[in-house]
Write an enzyme that holds these catalytic residues in place. Structure first.
Site, PDB file in Angstrom:
ATOM      1  N   GLU A  51       0.823  -1.205   0.000  1.00 37.44           N
ATOM      2  CA  GLU A  51       0.000   0.000   0.000  1.00 37.44           C
ATOM      3  C   GLU A  51       0.861   1.260   0.000  1.00 37.44           C
ATOM      4  O   GLU A  51       0.541   2.252  -0.660  1.00 37.44           O
ATOM      5  CB  GLU A  51      -0.914  -0.025   1.230  1.00 37.44           C
ATOM      6  CG  GLU A  51      -2.087   0.909   1.154  1.00 37.44           C
ATOM      7  CD  GLU A  51      -3.133   0.570   2.197  1.00 37.44           C
ATOM      8  OE1 GLU A  51      -4.284   0.275   1.825  1.00 37.44           O
ATOM      9  OE2 GLU A  51      -2.799   0.596   3.410  1.00 37.44           O
ATOM     10  N   CYS A 103      -7.950  -2.168   4.154  1.00 35.32           N
ATOM     11  CA  CYS A 103      -7.802  -3.220   5.169  1.00 35.32           C
ATOM     12  C   CYS A 103      -9.121  -3.636   5.787  1.00 35.32           C
ATOM     13  O   CYS A 103      -9.274  -4.780   6.212  1.00 35.32           O
ATOM     14  CB  CYS A 103      -6.874  -2.744   6.289  1.00 35.32           C
ATOM     15  SG  CYS A 103      -5.222  -2.320   5.749  1.00 35.32           S
ATOM     16  N   SER A 106      -7.105   1.248  -2.379  1.00 35.78           N
ATOM     17  CA  SER A 106      -5.819   0.607  -2.625  1.00 35.78           C
ATOM     18  C   SER A 106      -6.038  -0.776  -3.225  1.00 35.78           C
ATOM     19  O   SER A 106      -7.004  -1.469  -2.898  1.00 35.78           O
ATOM     20  CB  SER A 106      -5.040   0.484  -1.311  1.00 35.78           C
ATOM     21  OG  SER A 106      -3.929  -0.373  -1.467  1.00 35.78           O
ATOM     22  N   GLU A 109     -15.310 -11.439   4.667  1.00 33.73           N
ATOM     23  CA  GLU A 109     -14.178 -11.237   3.768  1.00 33.73           C
ATOM     24  C   GLU A 109     -13.548 -12.571   3.365  1.00 33.73           C
ATOM     25  O   GLU A 109     -13.238 -12.795   2.186  1.00 33.73           O
ATOM     26  CB  GLU A 109     -13.129 -10.347   4.435  1.00 33.73           C
ATOM     27  CG  GLU A 109     -11.927 -10.056   3.536  1.00 33.73           C
ATOM     28  CD  GLU A 109     -10.859  -9.231   4.232  1.00 33.73           C
ATOM     29  OE1 GLU A 109     -10.218  -8.417   3.555  1.00 33.73           O
ATOM     30  OE2 GLU A 109     -10.659  -9.420   5.440  1.00 33.73           O
ATOM     31  N   GLU A 126     -13.050 -14.426  -4.608  1.00 34.83           N
ATOM     32  CA  GLU A 126     -11.840 -13.949  -5.295  1.00 34.83           C
ATOM     33  C   GLU A 126     -10.572 -14.151  -4.477  1.00 34.83           C
ATOM     34  O   GLU A 126      -9.464 -14.029  -5.011  1.00 34.83           O
ATOM     35  CB  GLU A 126     -11.994 -12.468  -5.668  1.00 34.83           C
ATOM     36  CG  GLU A 126     -12.089 -11.507  -4.493  1.00 34.83           C
ATOM     37  CD  GLU A 126     -13.516 -11.183  -4.104  1.00 34.83           C
ATOM     38  OE1 GLU A 126     -13.769 -10.046  -3.648  1.00 34.83           O
ATOM     39  OE2 GLU A 126     -14.390 -12.070  -4.266  1.00 34.83           O
TER      40      GLU A 126
END
Length: 359
Positions: free
Chosen positions: A72, A103, A123, A166, A171
């Site tokens: 980042e 994050c 990011s 998450e 993905e």
């Protein structure tokens, strides 16, 4: 409904499975409260000892947070060099400024649902937990533990309930894709399950492990338990920002940021904090000023900043956003005490801004 603690217990009993615990920075200052210790007491070595007794391998997410800063931070540096110092991007797509941190999964999901036009500002770096999972099942499997990645089970240990969502996102399967490119059959997530701090404490209790009585472990021979202060401060609001600023300042100027503890972006007392850092490019001698903002308690504070960006009026180059008041340290998976939902509320009377009339 299957209890996630029961799932982890079953994996720990299976001798064919390598179970990896990946505890976040905020867990070590909250876990002790579930065993009668004072709120905020750091129990890193006791946590490691309890993990070893339970049968876990350890990949400390502090280590992965350092990787996040590299990714980042360098992304931010590339934007500073291009947009502020006029350097050629050499064909790279850098994305717009301000750059958002990525994050916090609750924050990322908020942008996806309500401000999809601002997704390019996020990011491109994955969160420390997801970096930890991918590292465990690639480098960790092959070079550290010498096991087959398909026989690994990575357990994120988080202060956050949104981390469960998450980890489930399809993905996040970088490790499987890595092994597929090497000709191996692979179909598994980077992080298999997530335990909150409270779940983690319950797991130890059900295994009859008391972290106050275990033999502390320092993991001195474990490369995944090495980390810097930059990774450690991720759990507090302003921590990601401070770590990224330290990195950007050093790379651009060739010098350390004069004040290592960059207090303008720290603290719980304001929902939005802002600061400016002036730095001189070591290559050109050009002086630039980077404007940053830190936002926590997203429900109360984020929309005005986002509307300002949409209107093209934002003065900022980098914005850290954490959903929970005070950041991850105050996450929804942390211990609950009788006076509130977290240790922050329990100690409000002792905080300096409370004595001055509140927020």
């Amino acid at each position: 409904m299957v209890d996630v603690v029961d799932i982890v217990k079953a994996k720990l009993k299976d001798k064919k499975i390598t179970v990896v615990a990946a505890p976040a920075p905020s867990v070590r200052v909250a876990l002790g409260e579930e065993f009668g210790l004072a709120p905020g007491e750091i129990v890193t070595k006791q946590m490691y000892g309890a993990c070893e007794e339970a049968g876990f391998k350890i990949l400390d997410v502090n280590y992965a947070a350092d990787h996040t800063i590299l990714e980042e931070g360098m992304e931010l540096i590339a934007k500073i060099r291009h947009y502020m110092l006029g350097e050629d991007a050499h064909g790279h797509h850098l994305g717009p400024v301000p750059q958002f941190t990525s994050c916090c999964p609750a924050w990322v999901r908020f942008v996806e649902l309500y401000y999809p036009d601002l997704m390019p500002n996020l990011s491109s770096a994955k969160s420390p937990m997801m970096m930890a999972g991918a590292l465990a099942k690639t480098y960790g499997a092959e070079d550290i533990w010498n096991v087959q990645p398909e026989n690994m089970f990575v357990v994120g240990v988080m202060p956050c309930t949104a981390k469960k969502f998450e980890a489930s996102r399809p993905e996040f399967n970088s490790a499987a894709n890595y092994w597929k490119k090497k000709g191996r059959s692979a179909d598994y997530p980077d992080v298999d399950v997530v335990l909150t701090t409270r779940d983690f404490a319950r797991l130890f209790k059900e295994l009859n492990i008391d972290i106050t009585k275990v033999k502390p472990a320092d993991e001195k021979d474990n490369p995944f338990a090495e980390y810097t202060g930059a990774g450690t401060i991720f759990g507090n609001t302003g921590g990601v920002m401070e770590a990224a600023l330290r990195t950007a300042y050093f790379v651009i100027t060739g010098e350390e940021l004069g004040i290592l503890d960059f207090k303008p972006v720290r603290g719980y007392e304001k929902g939005v904090k802002e600061a400016s850092v002036t730095m001189k490019d070591a290559k050109t001698g050009k002086e630039i000023t980077v404007n940053v903002a830190v936002v926590h308690n997203m429900k109360m504070n984020i929309r005005p900043l986002l509307e300002e960006i949409r209107a093209g009026k934002s003065p900022y180059h980098f914005i850290e956003v954490m959903n929970c008041p005070a950041g991850c340290i105050n996450g929804g998976g942390q211990p609950i005490n009788p006076m509130g939902t977290s240790w922050v509320d329990k100690w409000r009377a002792f905080l300096p801004w409370e004595s001055k009339g509140g927020l």
